[in-house]
Enzyme design. Sequence first.
Site, PDB file in Angstrom:
ATOM      1  N   TRP A   1      24.784  -6.701  41.342  1.00 48.28           N
ATOM      2  CA  TRP A   1      24.215  -5.365  41.572  1.00 48.28           C
ATOM      3  C   TRP A   1      25.281  -4.397  42.130  1.00 48.28           C
ATOM      4  CZ3 TRP A   1      21.193  -2.161  39.717  1.00 48.28           C
ATOM      5  CH2 TRP A   1      20.669  -1.090  40.444  1.00 48.28           C
TER       6      TRP A   1
ATOM      7  N   PHE B   1       6.009  -9.485  28.200  1.00 48.26           N
ATOM      8  CA  PHE B   1       5.281 -10.423  29.053  1.00 48.26           C
ATOM      9  C   PHE B   1       3.966 -10.797  28.376  1.00 48.26           C
ATOM     10  CE2 PHE B   1       7.160  -9.693  33.579  1.00 48.26           C
ATOM     11  CZ  PHE B   1       8.418 -10.044  33.084  1.00 48.26           C
ATOM     12  N   ASN B   2       3.834 -10.408  27.103  1.00 50.80           N
ATOM     13  CA  ASN B   2       2.608 -10.677  26.361  1.00 50.80           C
ATOM     14  C   ASN B   2       2.833 -11.890  25.444  1.00 50.80           C
ATOM     15  OD1 ASN B   2       1.326 -10.328  23.559  1.00 50.80           O
ATOM     16  ND2 ASN B   2       0.020  -9.079  24.865  1.00 50.80           N
TER      17      ASN B   2
ATOM     18  N   THR C   1      12.346   0.208  24.200  1.00 52.52           N
ATOM     19  CA  THR C   1      11.768   0.084  25.546  1.00 52.52           C
ATOM     20  C   THR C   1      10.340   0.644  25.636  1.00 52.52           C
ATOM     21  OG1 THR C   1      12.365   0.100  27.890  1.00 52.52           O
ATOM     22  CG2 THR C   1      12.829   2.147  26.663  1.00 52.52           C
TER      23      THR C   1
ATOM     24  N   TYR D   1      15.681  -7.457  39.495  1.00 55.15           N
ATOM     25  CA  TYR D   1      14.367  -7.512  38.848  1.00 55.15           C
ATOM     26  C   TYR D   1      13.353  -8.193  39.783  1.00 55.15           C
ATOM     27  CZ  TYR D   1      17.234  -6.755  34.612  1.00 55.15           C
ATOM     28  OH  TYR D   1      18.128  -6.292  33.689  1.00 55.15           O
TER      29      TYR D   1
ATOM     30  N   LYS E   1      12.120  -7.432  25.803  1.00 52.25           N
ATOM     31  CA  LYS E   1      11.293  -7.762  26.972  1.00 52.25           C
ATOM     32  C   LYS E   1       9.833  -7.775  26.542  1.00 52.25           C
ATOM     33  CE  LYS E   1       8.284  -6.519  30.063  1.00 52.25           C
ATOM     34  NZ  LYS E   1       7.094  -5.672  29.964  1.00 52.25           N
TER      35      LYS E   1
ATOM     36  N   LEU F   1      13.873  -2.750  21.389  1.00 43.92           N
ATOM     37  CA  LEU F   1      12.628  -2.274  20.760  1.00 43.92           C
ATOM     38  C   LEU F   1      12.364  -0.812  21.122  1.00 43.92           C
ATOM     39  CD1 LEU F   1      10.473  -5.439  21.572  1.00 43.92           C
ATOM     40  CD2 LEU F   1      11.595  -4.880  19.410  1.00 43.92           C
TER      41      LEU F   1
ATOM     42  N   ASN G   1       8.285 -11.841  18.569  1.00 44.04           N
ATOM     43  CA  ASN G   1       9.692 -11.417  18.624  1.00 44.04           C
ATOM     44  C   ASN G   1      10.654 -12.549  18.277  1.00 44.04           C
ATOM     45  OD1 ASN G   1       8.751  -8.930  19.346  1.00 44.04           O
ATOM     46  ND2 ASN G   1       9.122  -9.184  21.544  1.00 44.04           N
TER      47      ASN G   1
ATOM     48  N   SER H   1      17.012  -2.983  25.548  1.00 46.04           N
ATOM     49  CA  SER H   1      16.020  -2.069  24.955  1.00 46.04           C
ATOM     50  C   SER H   1      16.059  -2.117  23.425  1.00 46.04           C
ATOM     51  CB  SER H   1      16.251  -0.624  25.434  1.00 46.04           C
ATOM     52  OG  SER H   1      16.241  -0.563  26.836  1.00 46.04           O
TER      53      SER H   1
HETATM   54  P1  A2P Z   1       4.853  -5.976  26.533  1.00 43.91           P
HETATM   55  O1  A2P Z   1       5.602  -6.625  27.651  1.00 43.91           O
HETATM   56  O2  A2P Z   1       3.455  -5.582  26.915  1.00 43.91           O
HETATM   57  O3  A2P Z   1       4.911  -6.772  25.251  1.00 43.91           O
HETATM   58  P2  A2P Z   1      12.478  -3.375  25.130  1.00 43.91           P
HETATM   59  O4  A2P Z   1      12.670  -4.840  24.923  1.00 43.91           O
HETATM   60  O5  A2P Z   1      13.117  -2.521  24.081  1.00 43.91           O
HETATM   61  O6  A2P Z   1      12.825  -2.930  26.520  1.00 43.91           O
HETATM   62  O7  A2P Z   1      10.910  -3.060  24.936  1.00 43.91           O
HETATM   63  C1  A2P Z   1       9.988  -3.535  25.847  1.00 43.91           C
HETATM   64  C2  A2P Z   1       8.652  -2.871  25.591  1.00 43.91           C
HETATM   65  O8  A2P Z   1       8.178  -3.170  24.281  1.00 43.91           O
HETATM   66  C3  A2P Z   1       7.618  -3.377  26.548  1.00 43.91           C
HETATM   67  O9  A2P Z   1       6.765  -2.287  26.852  1.00 43.91           O
HETATM   68  C4  A2P Z   1       6.870  -4.451  25.760  1.00 43.91           C
HETATM   69  O10 A2P Z   1       5.556  -4.550  26.210  1.00 43.91           O
HETATM   70  C5  A2P Z   1       6.936  -3.882  24.349  1.00 43.91           C
HETATM   71  N1  A2P Z   1       7.001  -4.909  23.295  1.00 43.91           N
HETATM   72  C6  A2P Z   1       7.630  -6.093  23.325  1.00 43.91           C
HETATM   73  N2  A2P Z   1       7.524  -6.733  22.154  1.00 43.91           N
HETATM   74  C7  A2P Z   1       6.805  -5.934  21.341  1.00 43.91           C
HETATM   75  C8  A2P Z   1       6.349  -6.033  19.994  1.00 43.91           C
HETATM   76  N3  A2P Z   1       6.612  -7.088  19.249  1.00 43.91           N
HETATM   77  N4  A2P Z   1       5.617  -4.989  19.494  1.00 43.91           N
HETATM   78  C9  A2P Z   1       5.336  -3.909  20.243  1.00 43.91           C
HETATM   79  N5  A2P Z   1       5.742  -3.746  21.504  1.00 43.91           N
HETATM   80  C10 A2P Z   1       6.472  -4.738  22.064  1.00 43.91           C
END
Ligand code: A2P
Length: 305
Positions: free
Chosen positions: A77, A263-264, A212, A46, A261, A210, A271, A208
């Site tokens: 890896w 970064f917001n 992804t 990463y 994941k 959510l 979450n 993943s």
């Molecule tokens: P961001 O980093 O802008 O929040 P996963 O964990 O299934 O891989 O999903 C990651 C994706 O879901 C990223 O694009 C992330 O974007 C977005 N994401 C993370 N948390 C949420 C949330 N609570 N609602 C909507 N989208 C989310």
Amino acid sequence: MKGPTHRLTLSSFFSFSHQTPKGSCLEAVKIAIDAGYRHIDGAFVYFNEHEVGQAIREKIAEGKIKREDIFYCGKLWNTCHPPELVRPTLEKTLKILQLDYVDLYIIELPMAFKPGDALYPKDENGKFIYHETDLCATWEALEACKDAGLAKSIGVSNFNRRQLEMIMNKPGLKYKPVSNQVECHPYFTQPKLLEFCRQHDIVIVGYSPLGTSRDESWVNVSSPPLLKDPVLNAIGKKYNKTAAQIALRFNVQRGVVVIPKSFNPQRIRENFQIFDFSLTEKEMKEIEALNKNVRYILIEHSYSS
Ligand code: A2P
């Protein structure tokens, strides 16, 4: 395994082969630790382990946490499967993190690439150059890392039942995998693998969770977006929660560790707000019935981007 299933993890994963914007991972991990996250899922590939390590060390220096409060998972890896490469690879990760040990070290994928400087080695036709791998020998090298105190626990990722059995039936096995990290969410619920892992006391860590991102360059977007699902949204309405929180709660409630994941800052906090309600048995069944047995992450496809 030290990380209990009720802990929520921040994944520092951005996307295969895409680097995180400089500093963004540092900030995200610090916000996550402040929000209560203690399990951080990372990997050498990463390319942000230095920021994860810095965030952890800064939070320790602030007095917010102690090292033993954090559960960091690192990954071996594909180009580093030969047993003699395992310990030096983990030592490299520790040097980047500036930590003395990882809490969990896992084999990222059961298939190997040609060892060398190229992390994604390809031939002149653009095809990946695979390498014969003896997963049992790689596993023994991981066992030695645990014995040396460099990893508190060891596990695997993307392993199917046959590959797990191969390790577990290995003559002279010292430690069995504590966890298997695989794609897992309401559209890909992994019922058989989950049952097998439950029987053998192997924790499933769901990546993943959510559904992804919708980045067509590495995600199978033919499966509809998980968070738009009407059932998840209707159940969310009842509890004043988002579809994302329902998807995470579903997995946590069935004993699957989730590694969302984000970064917001707002979504990182959102979450984490999944421990103040529970889904009924009927709702759990309704969500289980959403399973489509379709993956968002088609591994080789995602490397090619
Ligand atoms: P961001 O980093 O802008 O929040 P996963 O964990 O299934 O891989 O999903 C990651 C994706 O879901 C990223 O694009 C992330 O974007 C977005 N994401 C993370 N948390 C949420 C949330 N609570 N609602 C909507 N989208 C989310």
